[in-house]
Motif scaffolding. Sequence first.
Motif, PDB file in Angstrom:
ATOM      1  N   ILE A 164      -0.196  20.405  -3.701  1.00  0.00           N
ATOM      2  CA  ILE A 164       0.223  19.300  -2.845  1.00  0.00           C
ATOM      3  C   ILE A 164      -0.439  18.002  -3.286  1.00  0.00           C
ATOM      4  N   ASN A 165      -1.738  18.047  -3.536  1.00  0.00           N
ATOM      5  CA  ASN A 165      -2.429  16.826  -3.954  1.00  0.00           C
ATOM      6  C   ASN A 165      -1.923  16.325  -5.302  1.00  0.00           C
ATOM      7  N   GLU A 166      -1.565  17.249  -6.177  1.00  0.00           N
ATOM      8  CA  GLU A 166      -0.981  16.855  -7.464  1.00  0.00           C
ATOM      9  C   GLU A 166       0.341  16.130  -7.222  1.00  0.00           C
ATOM     10  N   GLY A 167       1.148  16.648  -6.292  1.00  0.00           N
ATOM     11  CA  GLY A 167       2.406  16.004  -5.956  1.00  0.00           C
ATOM     12  C   GLY A 167       2.200  14.640  -5.329  1.00  0.00           C
ATOM     13  N   VAL A 168       1.222  14.531  -4.442  1.00  0.00           N
ATOM     14  CA  VAL A 168       0.920  13.246  -3.804  1.00  0.00           C
ATOM     15  C   VAL A 168       0.518  12.208  -4.846  1.00  0.00           C
ATOM     16  N   ARG A 169      -0.316  12.608  -5.793  1.00  0.00           N
ATOM     17  CA  ARG A 169      -0.757  11.661  -6.828  1.00  0.00           C
ATOM     18  C   ARG A 169       0.414  11.163  -7.664  1.00  0.00           C
ATOM     19  N   LYS A 170       1.390  12.028  -7.932  1.00  0.00           N
ATOM     20  CA  LYS A 170       2.574  11.602  -8.685  1.00  0.00           C
ATOM     21  C   LYS A 170       3.353  10.543  -7.917  1.00  0.00           C
ATOM     22  N   ILE A 171       3.490  10.760  -6.618  1.00  0.00           N
ATOM     23  CA  ILE A 171       4.233   9.817  -5.784  1.00  0.00           C
ATOM     24  C   ILE A 171       3.506   8.476  -5.699  1.00  0.00           C
ATOM     25  N   VAL A 172       2.212   8.535  -5.432  1.00  0.00           N
ATOM     26  CA  VAL A 172       1.426   7.311  -5.256  1.00  0.00           C
ATOM     27  C   VAL A 172       1.320   6.529  -6.556  1.00  0.00           C
ATOM     28  N   SER A 173       1.308   7.219  -7.692  1.00  0.00           N
ATOM     29  CA  SER A 173       1.193   6.535  -8.987  1.00  0.00           C
ATOM     30  C   SER A 173       2.367   5.588  -9.237  1.00  0.00           C
ATOM     31  N   LYS A 174       3.478   5.831  -8.542  1.00  0.00           N
ATOM     32  CA  LYS A 174       4.659   4.967  -8.670  1.00  0.00           C
ATOM     33  C   LYS A 174       4.728   3.911  -7.570  1.00  0.00           C
ATOM     34  N   GLY A 175       3.677   3.861  -6.740  1.00  0.00           N
ATOM     35  CA  GLY A 175       3.660   2.872  -5.670  1.00  0.00           C
ATOM     36  C   GLY A 175       4.434   3.297  -4.438  1.00  0.00           C
ATOM     37  N   ASP A 176       4.802   4.572  -4.350  1.00  0.00           N
ATOM     38  CA  ASP A 176       5.584   5.051  -3.217  1.00  0.00           C
ATOM     39  C   ASP A 176       4.676   5.670  -2.160  1.00  0.00           C
ATOM     40  N   SER A 177       5.257   5.980  -1.011  1.00  0.00           N
ATOM     41  CA  SER A 177       4.530   6.624   0.081  1.00  0.00           C
ATOM     42  C   SER A 177       5.082   8.025   0.313  1.00  0.00           C
ATOM     43  N   VAL A 178       4.254   8.873   0.925  1.00  0.00           N
ATOM     44  CA  VAL A 178       4.614  10.269   1.169  1.00  0.00           C
ATOM     45  C   VAL A 178       5.028  10.427   2.625  1.00  0.00           C
ATOM     46  N   MET A 179       6.199  11.012   2.849  1.00  0.00           N
ATOM     47  CA  MET A 179       6.672  11.284   4.209  1.00  0.00           C
ATOM     48  C   MET A 179       6.433  12.752   4.542  1.00  0.00           C
ATOM     49  N   VAL A 180       5.804  12.989   5.694  1.00  0.00           N
ATOM     50  CA  VAL A 180       5.493  14.358   6.127  1.00  0.00           C
ATOM     51  C   VAL A 180       5.873  14.511   7.598  1.00  0.00           C
ATOM     52  N   TYR A 181       6.422  15.672   7.935  1.00  0.00           N
ATOM     53  CA  TYR A 181       6.662  16.030   9.335  1.00  0.00           C
ATOM     54  C   TYR A 181       5.604  17.045   9.740  1.00  0.00           C
ATOM     55  N   PRO A 182       4.531  16.606  10.414  1.00  0.00           N
ATOM     56  CA  PRO A 182       3.399  17.510  10.682  1.00  0.00           C
ATOM     57  C   PRO A 182       3.735  18.684  11.591  1.00  0.00           C
ATOM     58  N   LEU A 185       0.829  -1.196   0.000  1.00  0.00           N
ATOM     59  CA  LEU A 185       0.000   0.000   0.000  1.00  0.00           C
ATOM     60  C   LEU A 185       0.867   1.251   0.000  1.00  0.00           C
ATOM     61  N   SER A 186       0.279   2.359  -0.419  1.00  0.00           N
ATOM     62  CA  SER A 186       0.913   3.662  -0.257  1.00  0.00           C
ATOM     63  C   SER A 186       0.315   4.329   0.974  1.00  0.00           C
ATOM     64  N   TYR A 187       1.141   5.063   1.700  1.00  0.00           N
ATOM     65  CA  TYR A 187       0.720   5.696   2.946  1.00  0.00           C
ATOM     66  C   TYR A 187       1.112   7.172   2.959  1.00  0.00           C
ATOM     67  N   VAL A 188       0.436   7.930   3.803  1.00  0.00           N
ATOM     68  CA  VAL A 188       0.961   9.210   4.245  1.00  0.00           C
ATOM     69  C   VAL A 188       1.637   8.917   5.579  1.00  0.00           C
ATOM     70  N   ILE A 189       2.959   8.932   5.576  1.00  0.00           N
ATOM     71  CA  ILE A 189       3.739   8.591   6.765  1.00  0.00           C
ATOM     72  C   ILE A 189       4.031   9.875   7.527  1.00  0.00           C
ATOM     73  N   ILE A 190       3.670   9.896   8.805  1.00  0.00           N
ATOM     74  CA  ILE A 190       3.886  11.081   9.622  1.00  0.00           C
ATOM     75  C   ILE A 190       4.862  10.743  10.737  1.00  0.00           C
ATOM     76  N   SER A 191       5.723  11.707  11.052  1.00  0.00           N
ATOM     77  CA  SER A 191       6.765  11.467  12.045  1.00  0.00           C
ATOM     78  C   SER A 191       7.074  12.759  12.784  1.00  0.00           C
ATOM     79  N   ASN A 192       7.462  12.635  14.050  1.00  0.00           N
ATOM     80  CA  ASN A 192       7.957  13.806  14.760  1.00  0.00           C
ATOM     81  C   ASN A 192       9.335  14.179  14.225  1.00  0.00           C
ATOM     82  N   HIS A 193       9.747  15.430  14.483  1.00  0.00           N
ATOM     83  CA  HIS A 193      10.939  15.955  13.798  1.00  0.00           C
ATOM     84  C   HIS A 193      11.764  16.807  14.761  1.00  0.00           C
ATOM     85  N   ALA A 194      12.979  16.305  15.087  1.00  0.00           N
ATOM     86  CA  ALA A 194      13.811  17.012  16.051  1.00  0.00           C
ATOM     87  C   ALA A 194      15.246  17.196  15.592  1.00  0.00           C
TER      88      ALA A 194
END
Length: 262
Positions: A149-167, A86-95
């Motif tokens: 942003i959504n256009e960028g997400v669709r490009k990433i997901v179309s390749k089977g990858d996941s999006v990493m975000v630091y909320p 699956l593709s995910y929106v991966i969220i992580s804390n950032h320090a």
Amino acid sequence: LSGRSGGLGLASPPVKRLLLDPLRTAVTLLVMAPITLLAASSAVVVSWVNPRSRLLRAVTTGWSRPWLTLTGTTLEVRGDIEDADLSYVIISNHASWLDIMVNFLAVPVPVRFLAKKELFRIPFLGAGMRAMGMVEIDRERAISMHEAINEGVRKIVSKGDSVMVYPEGTRTRDGDFRPFKRGAFYMAIDNQLPLLPVTISGSYDAWPPGLVARGGRIVVEIGEPIPVDGLTRDDLAELKSRAETTIRETRERLDAEAHARH
């Protein structure tokens, strides 16, 4: 504990470390400059041959691992992803600067970032980022930021990858956990992608904001995916609260374990 994101308030380092840490940091930066150039060039070549090649992940992990080794940092990963297809929106804390390298090594799926266009102007690095599939976000484009942003997400997901975000939006400057912004949760809901919480403990102590790396032990825990099926933007606040609580509480537990070891 003070609620710090990997900043445990441990005793001041001995004089020997105060002398060695700057030297080790300088060596790290000197060694990693040509390695970064090599990694960026390799990404360009590999993506030219096959933009979906698994070798691209080898490039990111091969670039990330020396950062930890040279700074005297060890990594422990807990948890896994049950459905890596699956593709995910991966969220992580950032320090810390090391969080990017740590996530490349710890998360067992190919991850890509949305990055501001200025980063793509850096020689070699920009070419390597484009080759890796990192998506350039131009805040001056005519379309709205959410659309871009959504256009960028669709490009990433179309390749089977996941999006990493630091909320949190940026690295914490003092180790304290920062409130999450809404962008990652818009991405997940608008594109109906499950959220994957990833918690990092220890990176603030290993390399806090600034120029001196201190090394140490980083623990990463991959949590259970949070489904968003059927959710709308009306559910955004509840989803954000759930995800933020999950990462905050996990970080506090991991920080407590680290404190107990000392």
